[in-house]
Design an enzyme around this catalytic site. Structure first.
Site, PDB file in Angstrom:
ATOM      1  N   ARG A  16       0.857  -1.201   0.000  1.00 38.59           N
ATOM      2  CA  ARG A  16       0.000   0.000   0.000  1.00 38.59           C
ATOM      3  C   ARG A  16       0.888   1.244   0.000  1.00 38.59           C
ATOM      4  O   ARG A  16       0.632   2.214  -0.689  1.00 38.59           O
ATOM      5  CB  ARG A  16      -0.961   0.008   1.199  1.00 38.59           C
ATOM      6  N   TYR A  65     -16.387  16.581 -14.718  1.00 42.80           N
ATOM      7  CA  TYR A  65     -16.836  15.184 -14.802  1.00 42.80           C
ATOM      8  C   TYR A  65     -17.915  14.908 -13.747  1.00 42.80           C
ATOM      9  O   TYR A  65     -17.789  15.354 -12.594  1.00 42.80           O
ATOM     10  CB  TYR A  65     -15.621  14.275 -14.598  1.00 42.80           C
ATOM     11  N   ASP A  90      -7.587  18.691 -14.113  1.00 39.86           N
ATOM     12  CA  ASP A  90      -7.863  17.337 -14.603  1.00 39.86           C
ATOM     13  C   ASP A  90      -7.488  17.310 -16.084  1.00 39.86           C
ATOM     14  O   ASP A  90      -8.132  17.946 -16.912  1.00 39.86           O
ATOM     15  CB  ASP A  90      -9.354  17.032 -14.380  1.00 39.86           C
ATOM     16  N   LYS A 149      -8.821   6.298 -19.337  1.00 42.26           N
ATOM     17  CA  LYS A 149      -9.168   6.807 -20.663  1.00 42.26           C
ATOM     18  C   LYS A 149      -7.955   6.674 -21.602  1.00 42.26           C
ATOM     19  O   LYS A 149      -7.511   5.580 -21.864  1.00 42.26           O
ATOM     20  CB  LYS A 149      -9.694   8.236 -20.534  1.00 42.26           C
TER      21      LYS A 149
HETATM   22  C1  LIG Z   1     -13.611   9.278 -16.303  1.00 45.66           C
HETATM   23  C2  LIG Z   1     -13.183  10.573 -15.748  1.00 45.66           C
HETATM   24  C3  LIG Z   1     -12.902  10.722 -14.376  1.00 45.66           C
HETATM   25  C4  LIG Z   1     -13.097   9.588 -13.383  1.00 45.66           C
HETATM   26  O1  LIG Z   1     -12.187   8.565 -13.601  1.00 45.66           O
HETATM   27  P1  LIG Z   1     -12.457   7.000 -13.247  1.00 45.66           P
HETATM   28  O2  LIG Z   1     -11.217   6.349 -13.700  1.00 45.66           O
HETATM   29  O3  LIG Z   1     -13.695   6.608 -14.017  1.00 45.66           O
HETATM   30  O4  LIG Z   1     -12.691   6.929 -11.786  1.00 45.66           O
HETATM   31  C5  LIG Z   1     -12.462  11.946 -13.918  1.00 45.66           C
HETATM   32  N1  LIG Z   1     -12.295  12.986 -14.769  1.00 45.66           N
HETATM   33  C6  LIG Z   1     -12.579  12.890 -16.088  1.00 45.66           C
HETATM   34  C7  LIG Z   1     -12.376  14.078 -16.970  1.00 45.66           C
HETATM   35  C8  LIG Z   1     -13.028  11.686 -16.617  1.00 45.66           C
HETATM   36  O5  LIG Z   1     -13.303  11.601 -17.932  1.00 45.66           O
END
Ligand SMILES: *Cc1c(COP(=O)(O)O)cnc(C)c1O
Length: 378
Positions: free
Chosen positions: A46, A98, A170, A195
């Protein structure tokens, strides 16, 4: 080291013990200690794991940061970053972040006494106007989802520096291949690595990068305390995905550009949102702060019924949430990713029932165009 080389040689290359050219998967939870408290840098997975550490160094290198941290999902990464703040702290957050970020802020962190104000971060005056005595940070995405609104990171960073606020960006939509928020003045970059970074729809993961060592230490303390860490097998999958990030991002973008230009020529399609189009309101800012425009496009087909018909006819665009993988995906934000936003608020934001969002994959663009042509024909 140039960017495409960094995707392959950044972080840790291979395994010094055996010469393996791929980082081994250290599928292990604990490590032998030579004496009490005497170990070789690892004591419990961890806290730290060599495969995860290789990924963490790789993303830090790619974002030009000092410290990277890997989490079990993008939301685990974002929630750990939000745990830097305390009861009474105020955050300014983009109004079209998001949905999961919106949800954890409004249903979890606000319950613990954090105050949130949502503003359109593409307008710096709205950010400046929302600052209070208790404001600690700004959290934003650019380009945003699903309307691909562009925020000038440098301008928001200047405001944050003046008022001693942390700027959290982000960077999921562009990845470090196209945009490096830390270079533009941000303090923390977060990613849903699920993604583009993973890129193959086979792993859920989140990453955080900072340029300040002390902030990195605080975040590692929170990562270890909260425990939402990425497992070694998934860390390895991400390292593998990132090796082809450049190849994929260039193909996503050239396909998306062709499709956006093609959509704009059609009389049966309304607004087309793609920052690479010269008449997109954020085009100039996007061109200044990023090296590419990405692979996401939204466009308006007039009505929810027509959108539904199109979705039922496409063959290569898979109807699914998520984005950023090799296969093209299609969705209707008003009824899927953004369904939890009240209809009135959706209308204010411009997320109409006929708005279709494409995550353009890396297939042959001629097949994608033929697919859309067939689906759009009435
Ligand atoms: C999908 C997404 C998230 C969340 O990520 P997860 O891996 O699904 O928890 C956060 N920010 C953006 C811009 C996203 O497209």
């Amino acid at each position: 080291m140039r960017l495409d080389t960094k995707c392959i040689h950044g972080g840790v290359f291979g395994d010094p013990h055996t010469g393996a050219v791929s980082v081994p998967i250290y599928q292990v939870s604990t490590y032998k200690q030579e004496g009490i408290g005497r170990h070789r840098g690892y004591e419990y997975s961890r806290t730290g794991n060599p495969t995860r550490a290789a990924l963490e160094q790789l993303i830090a290198d790619l974002e030009n940061g000092k410290r990277g941290l890997a989490f079990a999902s993008g939301m685990a990464a974002i929630s750990t970053v939000l745990s830097l703040f305390s009861r009474g702290d105020h955050l300014i957050v983009g109004d079209d972040v998001y949905g999961g970020t919106y949800r954890v802020l409004s249903h979890v962190f606000s319950r613990m006494g954090m105050d949130i104000t949502h503003v359109d971060t593409s307008d710096p005056d709205q950010v400046r106007g929302a600052i209070r005595e208790t404001t600690r940070a700004v959290l934003m995405e650019t380009p945003s989802n699903p309307l691909l609104k562009v925020t000038d990171i440098r301008k928001i960073a200047d405001i944050c520096r003046e008022r001693d606020l942390l700027l959290i960006v982000d960077n999921t939509f562009l990845t470090p291949y196209w945009q490096n928020p830390l270079d533009l003045g941000a303090d923390i970059v977060v990613h849903s690595a699920t993604k583009y970074l993973g890129g193959h729809s086979d792993v859920v993961a989140g990453l955080v990068v900072v340029k300040d060592e002390e902030l990195g230490e605080r975040l590692h303390f929170l990562q270890n305390s909260i425990g939402g860490v990425l497992g070694p097998s998934d860390a390895w999958l991400l390292i593998r995905g990132i090796k082809t990030l450049g190849l994929r991002m260039r193909q996503h973008e050239s396909n998306a550009r062709r499709i956006a230009e093609w959509l704009r020529e059609r009389s049966d399609v309304g607004a087309v949102y793609y920052p690479g189009l010269p008449d997109h309101p954020g085009h100039d800012t996007a061109s200044r702060q990023a090296r590419g425009y990405g692979g996401m496009i939204s466009f308006d087909v007039g009505s929810g019924e027509r959108a539904e018909r199109i979705l039922s006819r496409v063959r290569y665009f898979t109807l699914a949430e998520s984005l950023g993988a090799v296969e093209s995906l299609i969705s209707v934000p008003a009824r899927m990713t953004h369904a939890s936003i009240p209809a009135k608020r959706r209308a204010e934001l411009g997320i109409t029932d006929g708005l279709i969002r494409l995550s353009v994959g890396v297939e042959d663009v001629e097949d994608l165009l033929e697919d859309l042509e067939r689906a759009l024909a009435d």
